[in-house]
Design a protein around this motif. Structure first.
Motif, PDB file in Angstrom:
ATOM      1  N   ALA A 161      -3.610  36.997  -2.480  1.00 55.72           N
ATOM      2  CA  ALA A 161      -3.627  37.834  -3.467  1.00 55.72           C
ATOM      3  C   ALA A 161      -4.687  37.420  -4.185  1.00 55.72           C
ATOM      4  O   ALA A 161      -5.473  38.583  -4.896  1.00 55.72           O
ATOM      5  CB  ALA A 161      -2.473  37.529  -4.598  1.00 55.72           C
ATOM      6  N   VAL A 162      -5.330  36.295  -4.535  1.00 56.11           N
ATOM      7  CA  VAL A 162      -6.509  35.753  -5.013  1.00 56.11           C
ATOM      8  C   VAL A 162      -7.613  36.741  -4.434  1.00 56.11           C
ATOM      9  O   VAL A 162      -8.649  36.925  -5.030  1.00 56.11           O
ATOM     10  CB  VAL A 162      -6.664  34.242  -5.044  1.00 56.11           C
ATOM     11  CG1 VAL A 162      -8.139  33.971  -5.359  1.00 56.11           C
ATOM     12  CG2 VAL A 162      -5.651  33.741  -5.895  1.00 56.11           C
ATOM     13  N   LEU A 164      -7.760  39.325  -2.476  1.00 53.00           N
ATOM     14  CA  LEU A 164      -7.666  40.795  -2.563  1.00 53.00           C
ATOM     15  C   LEU A 164      -8.087  41.044  -4.036  1.00 53.00           C
ATOM     16  O   LEU A 164      -8.712  42.210  -4.305  1.00 53.00           O
ATOM     17  CB  LEU A 164      -6.635  41.326  -2.335  1.00 53.00           C
ATOM     18  CG  LEU A 164      -6.267  41.388  -0.707  1.00 53.00           C
ATOM     19  CD1 LEU A 164      -4.971  42.008  -0.503  1.00 53.00           C
ATOM     20  CD2 LEU A 164      -7.378  42.444  -0.039  1.00 53.00           C
ATOM     21  N   GLU A 165      -7.554  40.394  -5.087  1.00 58.10           N
ATOM     22  CA  GLU A 165      -8.048  40.669  -6.227  1.00 58.10           C
ATOM     23  C   GLU A 165      -9.457  40.602  -6.596  1.00 58.10           C
ATOM     24  O   GLU A 165     -10.263  41.427  -7.190  1.00 58.10           O
ATOM     25  CB  GLU A 165      -7.426  39.759  -7.335  1.00 58.10           C
ATOM     26  CG  GLU A 165      -7.477  39.920  -8.811  1.00 58.10           C
ATOM     27  CD  GLU A 165      -6.959  39.123  -9.728  1.00 58.10           C
ATOM     28  OE1 GLU A 165      -6.854  39.400 -10.952  1.00 58.10           O
ATOM     29  OE2 GLU A 165      -6.445  38.011  -9.371  1.00 58.10           O
ATOM     30  N   HIS A 166     -10.179  39.437  -6.097  1.00 57.71           N
ATOM     31  CA  HIS A 166     -11.478  39.446  -6.137  1.00 57.71           C
ATOM     32  C   HIS A 166     -12.292  40.686  -5.467  1.00 57.71           C
ATOM     33  O   HIS A 166     -13.458  41.300  -6.146  1.00 57.71           O
ATOM     34  CB  HIS A 166     -12.028  38.180  -5.385  1.00 57.71           C
ATOM     35  CG  HIS A 166     -13.440  38.033  -5.528  1.00 57.71           C
ATOM     36  ND1 HIS A 166     -14.428  37.861  -6.269  1.00 57.71           N
ATOM     37  CD2 HIS A 166     -14.284  37.992  -4.237  1.00 57.71           C
ATOM     38  CE1 HIS A 166     -15.611  37.798  -6.016  1.00 57.71           C
ATOM     39  NE2 HIS A 166     -15.655  37.977  -4.606  1.00 57.71           N
ATOM     40  N   ALA A 168     -11.178  43.575  -4.633  1.00 59.13           N
ATOM     41  CA  ALA A 168     -10.913  44.804  -5.583  1.00 59.13           C
ATOM     42  C   ALA A 168     -11.661  45.078  -6.795  1.00 59.13           C
ATOM     43  O   ALA A 168     -12.192  46.000  -7.334  1.00 59.13           O
ATOM     44  CB  ALA A 168      -9.178  44.871  -6.051  1.00 59.13           C
ATOM     45  N   ASP A 169     -11.915  43.918  -7.596  1.00 57.86           N
ATOM     46  CA  ASP A 169     -12.585  43.804  -8.875  1.00 57.86           C
ATOM     47  C   ASP A 169     -14.114  44.147  -8.463  1.00 57.86           C
ATOM     48  O   ASP A 169     -14.622  44.608  -9.373  1.00 57.86           O
ATOM     49  CB  ASP A 169     -12.499  42.451  -9.521  1.00 57.86           C
ATOM     50  CG  ASP A 169     -11.112  42.097  -9.971  1.00 57.86           C
ATOM     51  OD1 ASP A 169     -10.465  42.934 -10.237  1.00 57.86           O
ATOM     52  OD2 ASP A 169     -11.035  40.776 -10.562  1.00 57.86           O
ATOM     53  N   LEU A 203       0.281  43.813   0.120  1.00 62.41           N
ATOM     54  CA  LEU A 203      -0.671  43.492  -1.228  1.00 62.41           C
ATOM     55  C   LEU A 203      -2.020  44.855  -1.132  1.00 62.41           C
ATOM     56  O   LEU A 203      -2.057  45.607  -2.020  1.00 62.41           O
ATOM     57  CB  LEU A 203      -1.286  42.390  -1.369  1.00 62.41           C
ATOM     58  CG  LEU A 203      -0.350  41.295  -1.979  1.00 62.41           C
ATOM     59  CD1 LEU A 203      -0.830  39.823  -1.906  1.00 62.41           C
ATOM     60  CD2 LEU A 203       0.243  41.662  -3.363  1.00 62.41           C
ATOM     61  N   GLU A 206      -0.139  48.101  -1.793  1.00 58.97           N
ATOM     62  CA  GLU A 206      -0.150  48.163  -3.320  1.00 58.97           C
ATOM     63  C   GLU A 206      -1.385  48.430  -4.085  1.00 58.97           C
ATOM     64  O   GLU A 206      -1.226  49.443  -4.948  1.00 58.97           O
ATOM     65  CB  GLU A 206       0.485  46.808  -4.024  1.00 58.97           C
ATOM     66  CG  GLU A 206       1.907  46.342  -3.570  1.00 58.97           C
ATOM     67  CD  GLU A 206       2.387  45.119  -4.121  1.00 58.97           C
ATOM     68  OE1 GLU A 206       1.714  44.358  -4.708  1.00 58.97           O
ATOM     69  OE2 GLU A 206       3.550  44.789  -3.647  1.00 58.97           O
ATOM     70  N   ARG A 207      -2.501  48.047  -3.536  1.00 55.22           N
ATOM     71  CA  ARG A 207      -3.412  48.263  -4.318  1.00 55.22           C
ATOM     72  C   ARG A 207      -4.464  49.382  -3.545  1.00 55.22           C
ATOM     73  O   ARG A 207      -5.680  49.905  -4.226  1.00 55.22           O
ATOM     74  CB  ARG A 207      -4.518  46.975  -4.131  1.00 55.22           C
ATOM     75  CG  ARG A 207      -4.257  45.884  -5.394  1.00 55.22           C
ATOM     76  CD  ARG A 207      -5.074  44.536  -5.135  1.00 55.22           C
ATOM     77  NE  ARG A 207      -4.663  43.508  -5.947  1.00 55.22           N
ATOM     78  CZ  ARG A 207      -5.375  43.577  -7.117  1.00 55.22           C
ATOM     79  NH1 ARG A 207      -6.294  44.583  -7.683  1.00 55.22           N
ATOM     80  NH2 ARG A 207      -5.038  42.663  -7.971  1.00 55.22           N
TER      81      ARG A 207
END
Length: 333
Positions: A161-162, A164-166, A168-169, A203, A206-207
């Motif tokens: 999650a960390v 993919l968030e990075h 995606a950001d 994830l 979802e994104r």
């Protein structure tokens, strides 16, 4: 011990307190005893101590070295576990055991007080061996149904999650996951790979980040070939999460050799990667760093605590990773 007592001018009981740590001894008295021990070349008889106390004060780390490479992340767990055990007055041995039958042979001799299992699978048969033998144990990892079992594991879902968030950001919309391929049916359900893949697929969906999974054995040449395959089959992928530490450097080199600049064309982010492995790739690879040292320390402390007090509840702990950037991730072109 009597010779030490005579030389230090103390009682035999005082020497015993110093040697075994059974009761506190004044600093000046302890110094005299330790000096006498050094002068006489006194060494504790480990086997005699084990017989007298019914404890060997030895813990076994069980690692299937013939099937898994002892990479940097695993080695950081082992070294931290050994240091933590030493601080608690225990020693650690590494058992390169393959399979439940071999483990049964090892533990049946009663050589160790407790066991820590590494590289845990979903239905790990080694757990039943230790239960049947009534050997105190803990897991570095966890089974599919860990109810009642003591374990300390990495939070692979959280680390994905960390990561993919990075990505995606940064603006990436087409990602891939580079996994290790252990190549053996006996490793079906191996926790790190299974949980990482499941979390990534969920994830990423979802994104809306795409969902490409690439696998390779745990060596640099296989990593290079995996990069070739990714470029050929999915040229639109702009970011890769990688859980294959041993093949990571080859994978990055394969991307570069295939005409992809890192990070301008393809960002690469390791997952559960050791600090040492980050710097061996060229260029260096950013990663969600594995909490290997803490994993080793907490596993040993929990096992020793339960040896001292068997009624303690089984510790079940997940440890997250830290995002460390080394220049291998950037916004897509």
């Amino acid at each position: 011990m009597q010779d030490v007592a005579d030389r230090a001018g103390v009682s035999l009981t005082t020497v015993s307190f110093v040697v075994n740590g059974a009761k506190p001894v004044a600093a000046s008295t302890r110094a005299r005893v330790e000096t006498a021990m050094a002068d006489l070349g006194y060494r504790r008889n480990v086997l005699a101590r084990a017989l007298a106390s019914q404890r060997s004060r030895i813990l076994a780390l069980v690692f299937p070295a013939l099937e898994h490479r002892l990479g940097s992340a695993a080695l950081s767990i082992v070294t931290a576990a050994a240091a933590a055990a030493t601080e608690r007055g225990f020693n650690v041995v590494l058992w390169p055991v393959t399979g439940a039958a071999q483990l049964d042979d090892y533990v049946s001799g009663g050589l160790v007080d407790g066991v820590l299992l590494m590289e845990v699978t979903a239905e790990d048969p080694r757990v039943d061996v230790l239960r049947d033998r009534q050997v105190p144990f803990g897991l570095v990892g966890r089974t599919e149904r860990p109810d009642g079992l003591a374990f300390v594991d990495m939070d692979f879902e959280g680390m994905v999650a960390v990561g993919l968030e990075h990505l995606a950001d940064l603006g990436h919309t087409r990602t891939a996951l580079f996994l290790g391929d252990l190549g053996s049916p006996s490793w079906s359900g191996y926790g790190p790979i299974t949980r990482t893949e499941e979390a990534y697929l969920r994830l990423a969906a979802e994104r809306d980040l795409g969902a490409v999974v690439v696998r390779a054995p745990q060596d640099p040449r296989s990593g290079h070939r995996a990069a070739d395959g990714l470029i050929a089959a999915h040229p639109d992928v702009t970011a890769v999460l990688a859980l294959n530490e041993a093949a990571l450097s080859g994978f990055v080199n394969g991307l570069v050799a295939g005409g992809r600049s890192v990070p301008d064309d393809v960002s690469v982010l390791g997952v559960a990667t050791s600090s040492e492995a980050i710097s061996t790739a060229d260029p260096a690879v950013s990663a969600v760093v594995a909490p290997g040292p803490e994993l080793g320390r907490r596993s040993v402390d929990a096992l020793i605590d339960r040896l001292a007090e068997p009624s303690l509840p089984a510790l079940q702990l997940l440890l997250g990773g830290e995002l460390r950037l080394a220049g291998s991730t950037a916004p897509p072109r």
